[in-house]
Structure formats: C-alpha cells, structure tokens
Design a protein around this motif. Structure first.
Motif, PDB file in Angstrom:
ATOM      1  N   LEU A  91      35.845  33.204  38.893  1.00 30.42           N
ATOM      2  CA  LEU A  91      36.703  34.342  39.224  1.00 30.42           C
ATOM      3  C   LEU A  91      36.573  34.730  40.700  1.00 30.42           C
ATOM      4  O   LEU A  91      37.577  35.024  41.365  1.00 30.42           O
ATOM      5  CB  LEU A  91      36.365  35.534  38.328  1.00 30.42           C
ATOM      6  N   THR A 133      42.467  37.078  33.404  1.00 30.95           N
ATOM      7  CA  THR A 133      41.477  36.183  32.798  1.00 30.95           C
ATOM      8  C   THR A 133      41.673  36.151  31.298  1.00 30.95           C
ATOM      9  O   THR A 133      41.712  37.201  30.647  1.00 30.95           O
ATOM     10  CB  THR A 133      40.038  36.644  33.101  1.00 30.95           C
ATOM     11  N   SER A 173      34.308  39.589  33.262  1.00 29.43           N
ATOM     12  CA  SER A 173      35.766  39.559  33.404  1.00 29.43           C
ATOM     13  C   SER A 173      36.311  40.935  33.783  1.00 29.43           C
ATOM     14  O   SER A 173      37.213  41.059  34.613  1.00 29.43           O
ATOM     15  CB  SER A 173      36.408  39.089  32.101  1.00 29.43           C
ATOM     16  N   SER A 179      38.371  40.869  37.256  1.00 33.39           N
ATOM     17  CA  SER A 179      39.794  40.624  36.989  1.00 33.39           C
ATOM     18  C   SER A 179      40.558  41.930  37.022  1.00 33.39           C
ATOM     19  O   SER A 179      40.000  43.008  36.782  1.00 33.39           O
ATOM     20  CB  SER A 179      39.981  39.986  35.601  1.00 33.39           C
ATOM     21  N   THR A 209      42.176  41.495  31.585  1.00 37.96           N
ATOM     22  CA  THR A 209      41.452  40.551  30.725  1.00 37.96           C
ATOM     23  C   THR A 209      42.168  40.428  29.390  1.00 37.96           C
ATOM     24  O   THR A 209      42.554  41.438  28.792  1.00 37.96           O
ATOM     25  CB  THR A 209      40.002  41.015  30.484  1.00 37.96           C
ATOM     26  N   LEU A 217      43.571  32.688  34.941  1.00 39.34           N
ATOM     27  CA  LEU A 217      42.501  31.756  34.595  1.00 39.34           C
ATOM     28  C   LEU A 217      42.412  31.666  33.078  1.00 39.34           C
ATOM     29  O   LEU A 217      42.187  32.665  32.402  1.00 39.34           O
ATOM     30  CB  LEU A 217      41.159  32.233  35.163  1.00 39.34           C
TER      31      LEU A 217
END
Length: 495
Positions: A369, A382, A402, A406, A409, A459
């Motif tokens: 990340l 994510t 995360s 991020s 999530t 991701l």
C-alpha cells in the motif's frame, strides 16, 4: 534398488541403521512415499506422525496397496522397522534424496516471510539472460527456461513433499538444468522436507507476522528460518541477507562467523551490495548500486520498493555465483514480475489502475500500500480477505493496516476453507470498522471496479497467482486477474 543399498549411499543413514539388527535389508524398493494412497508394489512407506495426520493410521492401506517395507516411530509389526528415537521426517527426505540421486549442480534456497517467489523468479530470469539452462521452484510450481509454470504433483505446497521434490530435482538434472532457485518455506524447513538437497547458497529476505498458528511463537518462526543456513549450507556456500530487515541483521550477527561467502544487501552500512540510490519514476525505478569499489546505474521496471529489494537479493546471489557484476545489475532492466506479484491491469474506462498482488501478511500489505501511495493521484482502494483455518491473529492487524493506508477498504473472502466466511470478515472488520463488507470475492471485485474514478488505484490483495478458491473442502476455479479483467470489460460495455 535394495533397501541396504539405499542405506549404504548415505553416511547419516548408515549411522542410524548400523545399530539395527533386522532381516529386511534385502527388500527391493521400487518407490518411496509417505502418502498411503500413492503406494505401489514394493514401495517403502513412511508412517510419519504429522501436524494434522498420523501416517501410522494408514499402514494397513499402504500394505494393501503394495508396500512391503514400512518405517515408523511408534508402530511394530510384520515388515515394519520401528525407529522410536529418530526424526522420521528427516530420514524420509534422506531416503528420497538417495533413491532419486542426482540434482542440478547449483541450487539456491530462498527463505523469508515475503519475497521468496519473486527472488527465485528473478534469479531464473537472470540465469536465462546469461544463457544458462535454469529453473525456479516454489509457490508457482516449477518453471524451466522458456517454459510455462507447471505443477506436476506438487499439491500447491511452497516446499514440495520430499518424494516429489527429489523426483523433480532428478528430472531437472536429466534435462541439463544447471541452476535452480527454490523457495524454502518455514513449514518445509520445520518438517525436514529440504534435507538431502545440495544447496550451494541461501537468501534471507525478511521476517514478519505470518504462520503463527503453526509456529506458536515468533522466536520459533525465526529459528526455523535460520535452519536453512545452520543445517543445510556447507562451508563455502553463498549467503545473501537483507541487512535492512531487523531479523536479517539478527541472523547475520548469529551466523557471521560461519565459513560462508557473504554478499549481504540493502542500504545498511555493512551491506556488500549496497543500494546507494533508488528513485521512482512512474512505473520504474532508477537505481545506483555499489559493489566493492564500483557504482553501477540500472533500471527496474516495477512498482513497489520491496521489489527493489527482491531484485537486489537475486543480484547478490548471482554475483556470488561468479557472474559478472555489470551483467547482473544491467540485467535487472529486463526482468519481469512473477505472476500475481504487483501485476498491473490497465484498461479501466475511468483510467483507474488495478493491481493484483499476493500480499497476505500485515507487513506485505503495508509495504504494498505504501508503494502504491507514491503513485497515487486519486483514491486508494484495498480489497482483501483472510484465509480460514489459518493464523487468526493477523486478521484484525491487516484490517488496521488497510484502514490506515487506504481511502477505502473492501473486506471480502479469501479461502475460507471450512471456517465461516462471515466470521473471518468480522474479525478483519474489528481493525477496519469503516470498511465496506462484501460477501463473495467475485461480487467484491465487481463492486470495487465499479467505484473507481479517474486516477484511483485498486489493490486486490491476498491471492495473487492462485487460480482456485477453497470453500469448505472444495477448490473451485477462481482467478483475481480474470475476474477483474472481465469486470472492466463489462463496465466498458455498460453491462
């Protein structure tokens, strides 16, 4: 081959069986296995008591299938050699090594929590560029120069069962593979699956939270990884350790007086192959690497600083094999990601970027990340889950990672196995209370891709190269890359 001939070809086996007075040494052996279902006529069967199964419960099945000689640590009976005070797993590996015989001349073992698959792949690619017939072996299966990956009988293990491993090593030797890089997992090391492999070098990438359901403590996890260097490498072996990793430096301090040829790597002042400069430009890195008195400039066409470390790890071991340092470091410009490792999927109608990665530990997820954030102009999404019947302590931690790294999530399913997928998601959500929860990994991927806007990055983490998903006891076809690609195409077509 007779049983006594197998014993006489290995010094350790001779010492063990020299004290045993039995009349079974003249038995003919046509194969070796610890899986009763794979036993055939005249097979030597090892009744190993493992972490989940006890081979002693399958002795009758092994006899029925054709085994005429059995080794056990606890069962006595007709045609059974009982060895109560030895490590039967180690003996199993040694017998397989002797039975299958020859191996590639140069075998490198790579251990660590993250990066093993990339390092063995990068080594193979560099050897290919040098014109050497080479192979890589591990999580992705076996790949030989110029061929696609294949999984013979590997059963998706990072480190193969000894009977499969040594059969594979013999095959590689027969087709003139001279250089092999292979992953050395902590499970494989703990279970002695790598005994009998003639390693000429070893790589340590890093150590972070993983497999604590199996190892029970971080210290045991570290000590198990260390055995690659203390139990498997002979004097003069090449060793490459990431000194920028806390446990890599600890390992080096503990083994630095051993008669190894060290080419350690990183930014650390003691690194032999030193990263002087690493500048990220779009989707590649400009590198300055120092080895001895030479500073060499090269490029690496990948995303993620951790891939810089994986590439330099492979370069270090290759230089240790007497490859020209200029050739090795310049070769980094030509190597490519292993499947499912920072694999980029373009084509989103909003010009967003989708990245597939195997990151399935807190440390790997955080590094991935942070690497993606350096490319970020929009929002970072994510999507991940955690495997069932595995280390539950990392679930909440990965949720926190995360949440902190991020913008959004999406918590979904990984390989739930026989555990409740909903419970696994709830465990993750404890660390990421603001996450979106989506049941069904395919639904989650479609949802995430539909949310992306211009300059966003998604991701999709955790499964990487895997092409199946284990739900209950079934392994069903599932591939993150294919599902994401189809979702993008459908979005383009308004479906």
């Amino acid at each position: 081959m007779e049983f006594k001939d197998l014993i006489n070809k290995n010094f350790e086996l001779k010492k063990i069986f020299n004290k045993i007075d039995i009349n079974l040494f003249n038995k003919e052996i046509s194969g070796i296995t610890s899986n009763s279902k794979k036993v055939k006529k005249n097979f030597l069967f090892f009744a190993i008591k493992g972490h989940l199964n006890n081979g002693n419960n399958y002795i009758d099945e092994a006899k029925k299938n054709g085994s005429t000689l059995i080794l056990s640590s606890e069962t006595e009976g007709l045609n059974i050699i009982t060895l109560p005070n030895v490590n039967l797993s180690k003996i199993y590996s040694l017998f397989c090594s002797v039975f299958y015989g020859k191996q590639p001349a140069n075998i490198i073992g790579v251990t660590g929590t993250n990066g093993k698959t990339s390092v063995v792949e990068f080594c193979r690619q560099i050897w290919d560029l040098a014109g050497w017939k080479s192979a890589s072996m591990g999580t992705l299966g076996t790949k030989i120069s110029g061929e696609v990956y294949y999984h013979s009988e590997t059963e998706n293990l990072t480190t193969y069962d000894p009977s499969i491993l040594h059969k594979e090593l013999s095959h590689l030797n027969e087709i003139d593979v001279s250089h092999l890089s292979m992953e050395a997992s902590s499970h494989g090391l703990k279970q002695k699956r790598l005994n009998g492999v003639n390693f000429c070098g070893g790589v340590f990438t890093n150590l972070s939270h993983d497999h604590l359901d199996y190892h029970k403590s971080f210290q045991d996890y570290f000590e198990t990884k260390k055995t690659l260097f203390t139990d498997h490498l002979k004097p003069g072996a090449i060793v490459a350790i990431n000194l920028d990793d806390e446990f890599g430096y600890k390992l080096f301090k503990e083994i630095k007086n051993k008669p190894f040829y060290f080419i350690n790597y990183g930014r650390h002042k003691l690194a032999n192959l030193k990263i002087i400069q690493a500048n990220q430009l779009n989707k590649f890195w400009q590198l300055k690497i120092q080895y001895k008195e030479n500073i060499i400039e090269t490029n690496l066409g990948m995303v993620g600083e951790f891939q810089v470390y994986n590439a330099i790890a492979s370069a270090a071991i290759c230089i240790g094999l007497n490859m020209d340092q200029n050739f090795v470091l310049k070769s980094l410009s030509y190597i490519k990601n292993a499947p499912g490792r920072m694999q980029i999927l373009d084509g989103h109608p909003e010009d967003a970027l989708v990245v597939i990665d195997y990151a399935h530990t807190p440390d790997a997820l955080e590094k991935t990340l942070k690497s993606l954030k350096s490319h970020l102009k929009g929002n970072l999404y994510t999507l991940f889950g955690c495997g069932g019947e595995r280390d539950i302590t990392k679930r909440e931690i990965m949720g926190k990672v995360s949440e902190l790294n991020s913008n959004f999530t999406i918590v979904t399913d990984d390989n739930p196995r026989k555990e409740s997928a909903e419970k696994i998601r709830k465990d993750i959500l404890k660390g990421s209370p603001n996450a979106i929860e989506v049941s069904g990994r395919d639904n989650a991927i479609k949802k995430a891709i539909s949310l992306l806007k211009n300059n966003d990055i998604l991701l999709i983490a955790g499964k990487g190269h895997e092409t199946t998903q284990t739900i209950g006891t079934e392994s069903l076809p599932f591939d993150d890359f294919s599902v994401a690609k189809l979702a993008i195409e459908n979005l383009k077509n308004g479906i």
